[in-house]
Design an enzyme around this catalytic site. Sequence first.
Site: not given
Lengths: 471, 486
Positions: A150, A75, A174
């Site tokens: 997210s 990420k 997330s």
Amino acid sequence: MQYSNLSEKIGLIKSGRISLIENVETFLQTIQSRKNLNAYNFVFEEEAIQRAKEIESKIKSGQSGKLAGAVVAIKDVLAYKDHPLTCSSKILSNFISIYSATSVQKIIDEDAIIIGKTNCDEFAMGSSNENSFFGNVLNPVDDSRVPGGSSGGSAVAVAANLCDVSLGTDTGGSIRQPAAFCGIFGLKPTYGRVSRYGLTAFASSFDTIGPFAKNVHDLALVLNVISGKDEKDSTSVNQNVPDLISVLNNQKKYKIGIPKEYFAEGLDVEIKNSILNIVEKLKAEGFQIEEVSLPMTEYTIATYYILITAEASSNLARYDGARYGYRSDNYSNLEEMYINSRTEGFGTEVKRRIMLGTYVLSSGYYDAYYRKAQKVRRLIKEDFDKVFQQVDLLITPTTPTTAFKIGEKSDNPLEMYLSDIYTTSANLAGIPGINIPIAKNSNGLPIGMQVLAKQFDEEKLISFASRFDKT
Amino acid sequence: MSKFNQKYEPVIGLEVHAQLLTETKLFCGCSTKFGNKPNTNVCPVCLGHPGVLPVLNKRAVEFAVMMGIATNCNINRHSIFARKNYFYPDLPKGYQISQYEEPLCENGFLKITTKDGVQKNIRIKRIHLEEDAGKSIHDKSDTTLIDVNRCGVPLIEIVTEPDISSPEEAYLYLTKIKQIVQYLEICDGNMEEGSLRCDANISVRLKGDNNLGVKTEIKNMNSFRNVEKALEYEISRQIDALEDGEEIIQQTLLWNADLEHAYPMRTKEEEHDYRYFPDPDLIPLFINDEWYNKINHSIPELPDARSNRFIESYSLPKYDAEILTQEKDIAEYYEMVAKNSRDYKSASNWIMVDVMSVLNSKNISIKEFTIQPENLSKLINLISDGVISSKIAKEVFQIMLESNQDPEIIVKEKNLIQISDEKTILEIVKKVIEKNPDQLNEYLSGKEKVVGFFVGQIMKLTQGKANPQMVNKILIEELNNKKNKI
Ligand SMILES: [Zn+2]
């Protein structure tokens, strides 16, 4: 895929039945052909192929690490030396990290190949991956729908075969929520289990790093590698890291609790029925299952949003255009530089949270909001402590709905916040949680089941989840 | 005190920041070395890059606890770090890690003694640990440059209760703080270089009034004398304002040492809401018994204790003991000299007068002073053994300063040994009296002042080496003999 998990992959490479280079090239081609999903912010093509060459020979010589040959996406909130670190924000769009996160370094040291950095909500703030400077990420199951957030890009990268496994971060769901929306496994470890060093802070006392995978074996493998006390993170905990591979399919019949508050109003009927179905099956298999109560549940969302915005408002103060990152062209003094750089550099959701957080920490409001929320957080934690004296695991839905349409909730932040209703409590309490893909609804959308355990009981989550692994 | 209108009394509280002499910064491994090229003592942590985390420097904690113990504070075994949030270019994270609720040390006091010998306790409210900010350098071209080297250097902030009631007391308190940090070797105590910084809160009230007046804060006083001057300035200003029927406005003032005037800061800069909250990146600091005891044992003898010991062990007057213990290095020098000398008071005099005047005129510290303590002891012993006179000793001292030689050798080589033989002195006395019949007659006619003339002549003849007490005694005897013969 020609292999069902990473240990099989290593075997195939060793025996020459798979070329790691070709494998990486295949991933790169898939990334190219599924570019519309927008899962990656950056893809490191040449580097990945170069590294595949090195690691292939390492594997063949029998000298390779635990993640040898694993093609990993990380990420874009995790620092990776000499690579961009944007957090999907304009304000860091030109930023290159000068060091690597501990978790990233650990997977590199175990011979993983980092193929790219994945898209996400800006600074990990969001539940739909619609808050990214690099644009929306699409759900590979139905590209009119959000992948969740997210860590949307990391979930999609795994779900759409754009990598073997990926790293995401989970501050309020997330990892688990996008895993549920995309139909894969995603695990949020205990707070303190994995070093946060190099994870761009959003809400420091909530942030965790965890893996996404299509199978529990790989999930366990990655979690094993990234876990452990780190001298660079004072909040990481010196706690024995069990061998998670050894607990796979151990068939232990844990005592399971069903918190009634998680099945109340607002939960999609199909999700509810799917989970209750599973519960019935478990009962039939001889699991001891009981209804339990977490009475503080109704306060979780409010408590969560007070505390995470408070921490975020302070954590994001460093992006001011003075030393690095985006600086507005339009200013004539210091204050204007700050205001314009931050106004132009941050997106709407980030600004909303900075303002909320600044407000709850302000003198005159601190006691009513921040201090009170800290007290409630303690009570929420005590709820879980009590329940885990009765049971080993809790089963809940991961999300109140399946993946929603792009744009459906983007004008209504409150409704958006409620999509985290079942996941934030684990971050408030610091406990681990996993999303297990259990079914598809009538529209073919994945349904996720969340399993929670007490602090440092990841072992039980992995063991239990492996029952549902059909790979 | 008499400087001010006697109707009023000032109420002063001080906040002192002391930069700790640790090797590395408070939350990262970077060097704290002063004077390196800008932005070279840096790493991702003190640069505030995304994703970095602070790791507490244990040595800094120990230094802060030492200061707490030395100032009679309670050491909170459990304390927490907080973020103080504000925007400034030389503050890379947008917040300073400090302590707010639950600081490391609380409720201590320091004893000061005023010129009139009155002792007073100044209560210390708290001492906490925090990190320093960087430096903004404004260059000619209207741009601002930032040096991050100082960013994250450990500081302790020492906050008093408003117990200080005059600029003189403030000066004495600061002197004491400096003395203690130097004894503890936790800070070099140099206010001019900024390793010790002081802000003051000042208000005045009518004597006997129990309520506090409106206070102002003065910053930017970069020497002990400036603190005194700034306080005098502000007290007078407030008293004058009150006398004129004006109200005191709560504000922050910046002291301008060149103009000896304090100017208000722009109000925007002082209206901070720092939004303190516990730093989630740091776990609470817990000091267990073992660690506490280890720190406690590492505390050296402090100035007050040392001064008392000097009075007892060396029979020194209180005045001498206090001056000698003002600086740790001087106290240690004294002890090394005293150890080998047979006259402790004389050792004290030599250091307080002769040594200190050399230090002052050359503007050097005792560490740079060239005369080795054992040589100074020898010099003192030469006097107390009657080998040389104190007058000759001053000459020897000058030679020692230049040549760094052993005084015993100097005395021998330059033939400076005192003449203490009665016969020799008597002969010289007789010779001098014989040579100066006019002066003898003056003496015989009752002018006793002329004795000084004879002494001078004798000293001249012996190049100052004659033992002065013996010269006096024998000369008077001889002169009286002459008188009696008449
Ligand atoms: Zn540093």
